[in-house]
Design a protein around this motif. Structure first.
Motif, PDB file in Angstrom:
ATOM      1  N   VAL A  90      -1.475   1.609   0.737  1.00 31.99           N
ATOM      2  CA  VAL A  90      -0.683   1.337  -0.458  1.00 31.99           C
ATOM      3  C   VAL A  90      -0.672   2.553  -1.365  1.00 31.99           C
ATOM      4  O   VAL A  90      -1.557   3.402  -1.310  1.00 31.99           O
ATOM      5  CB  VAL A  90      -1.202   0.090  -1.229  1.00 31.99           C
ATOM      6  N   ALA A  91       0.359   2.611  -2.207  1.00 26.65           N
ATOM      7  CA  ALA A  91       0.476   3.706  -3.161  1.00 26.65           C
ATOM      8  C   ALA A  91      -0.363   3.391  -4.388  1.00 26.65           C
ATOM      9  O   ALA A  91      -0.191   2.349  -5.019  1.00 26.65           O
ATOM     10  CB  ALA A  91       1.936   3.898  -3.553  1.00 26.65           C
ATOM     11  N   GLY A  95      -2.330   8.690  -5.346  1.00 32.43           N
ATOM     12  CA  GLY A  95      -1.717   8.940  -4.045  1.00 32.43           C
ATOM     13  C   GLY A  95      -1.874   7.773  -3.097  1.00 32.43           C
ATOM     14  O   GLY A  95      -2.610   6.818  -3.369  1.00 32.43           O
ATOM     15  N   PRO A  96      -1.178   7.847  -1.963  1.00 34.36           N
ATOM     16  CA  PRO A  96      -1.241   6.762  -0.989  1.00 34.36           C
ATOM     17  C   PRO A  96      -2.606   6.701  -0.294  1.00 34.36           C
ATOM     18  O   PRO A  96      -3.240   7.733  -0.088  1.00 34.36           O
ATOM     19  CB  PRO A  96      -0.124   7.101   0.003  1.00 34.36           C
ATOM     20  N   THR A  97      -3.012   5.496   0.038  1.00 35.20           N
ATOM     21  CA  THR A  97      -4.259   5.325   0.774  1.00 35.20           C
ATOM     22  C   THR A  97      -3.982   5.449   2.262  1.00 35.20           C
ATOM     23  O   THR A  97      -2.842   5.282   2.715  1.00 35.20           O
ATOM     24  CB  THR A  97      -4.889   3.944   0.508  1.00 35.20           C
ATOM     25  N   LEU A  98      -5.014   5.722   3.011  1.00 32.21           N
ATOM     26  CA  LEU A  98      -4.903   5.691   4.463  1.00 32.21           C
ATOM     27  C   LEU A  98      -4.745   4.240   4.907  1.00 32.21           C
ATOM     28  O   LEU A  98      -5.131   3.317   4.189  1.00 32.21           O
ATOM     29  CB  LEU A  98      -6.165   6.272   5.097  1.00 32.21           C
ATOM     30  N   PRO A  99      -4.195   4.015   6.097  1.00 33.71           N
ATOM     31  CA  PRO A  99      -4.170   2.648   6.618  1.00 33.71           C
ATOM     32  C   PRO A  99      -5.587   2.078   6.676  1.00 33.71           C
ATOM     33  O   PRO A  99      -6.561   2.809   6.872  1.00 33.71           O
ATOM     34  CB  PRO A  99      -3.585   2.812   8.023  1.00 33.71           C
ATOM     35  N   GLN A 140     -11.583   1.810  -4.953  1.00 34.75           N
ATOM     36  CA  GLN A 140     -10.419   1.769  -4.081  1.00 34.75           C
ATOM     37  C   GLN A 140     -10.028   0.375  -3.634  1.00 34.75           C
ATOM     38  O   GLN A 140      -8.853   0.013  -3.706  1.00 34.75           O
ATOM     39  CB  GLN A 140     -10.643   2.659  -2.851  1.00 34.75           C
ATOM     40  N   VAL A 141     -10.959  -0.425  -3.144  1.00 34.32           N
ATOM     41  CA  VAL A 141     -10.598  -1.764  -2.672  1.00 34.32           C
ATOM     42  C   VAL A 141     -10.013  -2.580  -3.819  1.00 34.32           C
ATOM     43  O   VAL A 141      -8.988  -3.248  -3.660  1.00 34.32           O
ATOM     44  CB  VAL A 141     -11.804  -2.489  -2.036  1.00 34.32           C
ATOM     45  N   ARG A 142     -10.640  -2.525  -4.971  1.00 36.54           N
ATOM     46  CA  ARG A 142     -10.133  -3.271  -6.128  1.00 36.54           C
ATOM     47  C   ARG A 142      -8.713  -2.830  -6.500  1.00 36.54           C
ATOM     48  O   ARG A 142      -7.858  -3.652  -6.801  1.00 36.54           O
ATOM     49  CB  ARG A 142     -11.069  -3.091  -7.330  1.00 36.54           C
ATOM     50  N   ARG A 143      -8.477  -1.539  -6.486  1.00 34.39           N
ATOM     51  CA  ARG A 143      -7.145  -1.036  -6.841  1.00 34.39           C
ATOM     52  C   ARG A 143      -6.115  -1.400  -5.776  1.00 34.39           C
ATOM     53  O   ARG A 143      -4.965  -1.695  -6.086  1.00 34.39           O
ATOM     54  CB  ARG A 143      -7.186   0.473  -7.072  1.00 34.39           C
ATOM     55  N   MET A 144      -6.524  -1.403  -4.514  1.00 30.41           N
ATOM     56  CA  MET A 144      -5.599  -1.753  -3.436  1.00 30.41           C
ATOM     57  C   MET A 144      -5.200  -3.224  -3.499  1.00 30.41           C
ATOM     58  O   MET A 144      -4.011  -3.545  -3.362  1.00 30.41           O
ATOM     59  CB  MET A 144      -6.232  -1.437  -2.074  1.00 30.41           C
ATOM     60  N   THR A 145      -6.180  -4.113  -3.667  1.00 29.68           N
ATOM     61  CA  THR A 145      -5.820  -5.539  -3.704  1.00 29.68           C
ATOM     62  C   THR A 145      -4.975  -5.847  -4.939  1.00 29.68           C
ATOM     63  O   THR A 145      -4.043  -6.645  -4.864  1.00 29.68           O
ATOM     64  CB  THR A 145      -7.054  -6.457  -3.649  1.00 29.68           C
ATOM     65  N   ALA A 146      -5.260  -5.188  -6.050  1.00 32.62           N
ATOM     66  CA  ALA A 146      -4.432  -5.386  -7.249  1.00 32.62           C
ATOM     67  C   ALA A 146      -3.016  -4.871  -7.011  1.00 32.62           C
ATOM     68  O   ALA A 146      -2.037  -5.494  -7.462  1.00 32.62           O
ATOM     69  CB  ALA A 146      -5.065  -4.686  -8.447  1.00 32.62           C
ATOM     70  N   ALA A 147      -2.873  -3.761  -6.288  1.00 40.54           N
ATOM     71  CA  ALA A 147      -1.555  -3.180  -6.026  1.00 40.54           C
ATOM     72  C   ALA A 147      -0.667  -4.105  -5.199  1.00 40.54           C
ATOM     73  O   ALA A 147       0.557  -4.050  -5.307  1.00 40.54           O
ATOM     74  CB  ALA A 147      -1.700  -1.833  -5.329  1.00 40.54           C
ATOM     75  N   VAL A 148      -1.267  -4.971  -4.382  1.00 38.31           N
ATOM     76  CA  VAL A 148      -0.472  -5.924  -3.592  1.00 38.31           C
ATOM     77  C   VAL A 148      -0.438  -7.301  -4.243  1.00 38.31           C
ATOM     78  O   VAL A 148       0.003  -8.280  -3.634  1.00 38.31           O
ATOM     79  CB  VAL A 148      -0.938  -6.000  -2.119  1.00 38.31           C
ATOM     80  N   GLY A 149      -0.911  -7.389  -5.498  1.00 41.17           N
ATOM     81  CA  GLY A 149      -0.769  -8.624  -6.268  1.00 41.17           C
ATOM     82  C   GLY A 149      -1.923  -9.600  -6.209  1.00 41.17           C
ATOM     83  O   GLY A 149      -1.786 -10.748  -6.645  1.00 41.17           O
TER      84      GLY A 149
END
Length: 177
Positions: A90-91, A95-99, A140-149
């Motif tokens: 996710v962006a 910057g974008p994260t790795l898969p 990172q995990v917290r920001r990623m899950t928030a980025a997808v809602g």
């Protein structure tokens, strides 16, 4: 020497502090060991500590790509679309994260209660998932899950590379090497 600690919620990943929050000094009896990586004070689970600088570098340097696996409780009913987005990367503002590896999970029966408990809202469900990263940005995990809602409610690291919690109780240590 390599030591595993199941870091409790609210503990700072350092040995000294101003006394307002607990630190590793209250949990780690071995001398001259230092954390190989960090967990935020509001995250729980596996923290590796070592007295070997080369080993610490190998565990933390992104070039060595040690996978880190987390058990994550999120706010809301996680959708397949959100999981696909996490898997692709996710962006974020840096910057974008790795898969990533991201899968639906169930709350494990071995999970200890958190103190303080995660907030409970009768009308809004929560979901559990596992997330495996090969990079380690700040929160990172917290920001990623928030980025997808789906904001993170609870985050527990269960594995780093070949090492896992394996039943280690919160606040306890186990010598690995």
């Amino acid at each position: 020497m390599l030591i595993a600690l199941n870091k409790p919620y609210g503990v700072l990943c350092q040995f000294s502090g101003d006394g307002s929050r607990p630190t590793l000094a209250g949990y780690v009896r071995e001398k001259d060991v230092y954390p190989a990586g960090r967990l935020d004070h509001d995250s729980e689970g596996l923290l590796l500590l070592t007295d070997d600088g080369r080993l610490a570098h190998r565990l933390t340097d992104p070039r060595h790509k040690q996978p880190k696996t987390y058990l994550v409780q999120v706010d809301g009913a996680m959708t397949d679309e959100a999981l696909i987005a996490l898997r692709r990367g996710v962006a974020l503002n840096d910057g974008p994260t790795l898969p990533t590896g991201a899968e639906h999970a169930v709350e494990p029966d071995w999970l200890w209660p958190r103190d303080p408990p995660v907030r409970f809202r009768k009308a809004i469900p929560t979901s559990w998932l596992t997330v495996t990263l090969r990079e380690g940005r700040n929160r990172q995990v917290r920001r990623m899950t928030a980025a997808v809602g789906f904001p993170t409610l609870r985050l527990i690291r269960v594995r780093i590379g070949d090492w896992a919690l394996d039943g280690l109780p919160p606040g306890q240590t186990r010598r690995l090497l």
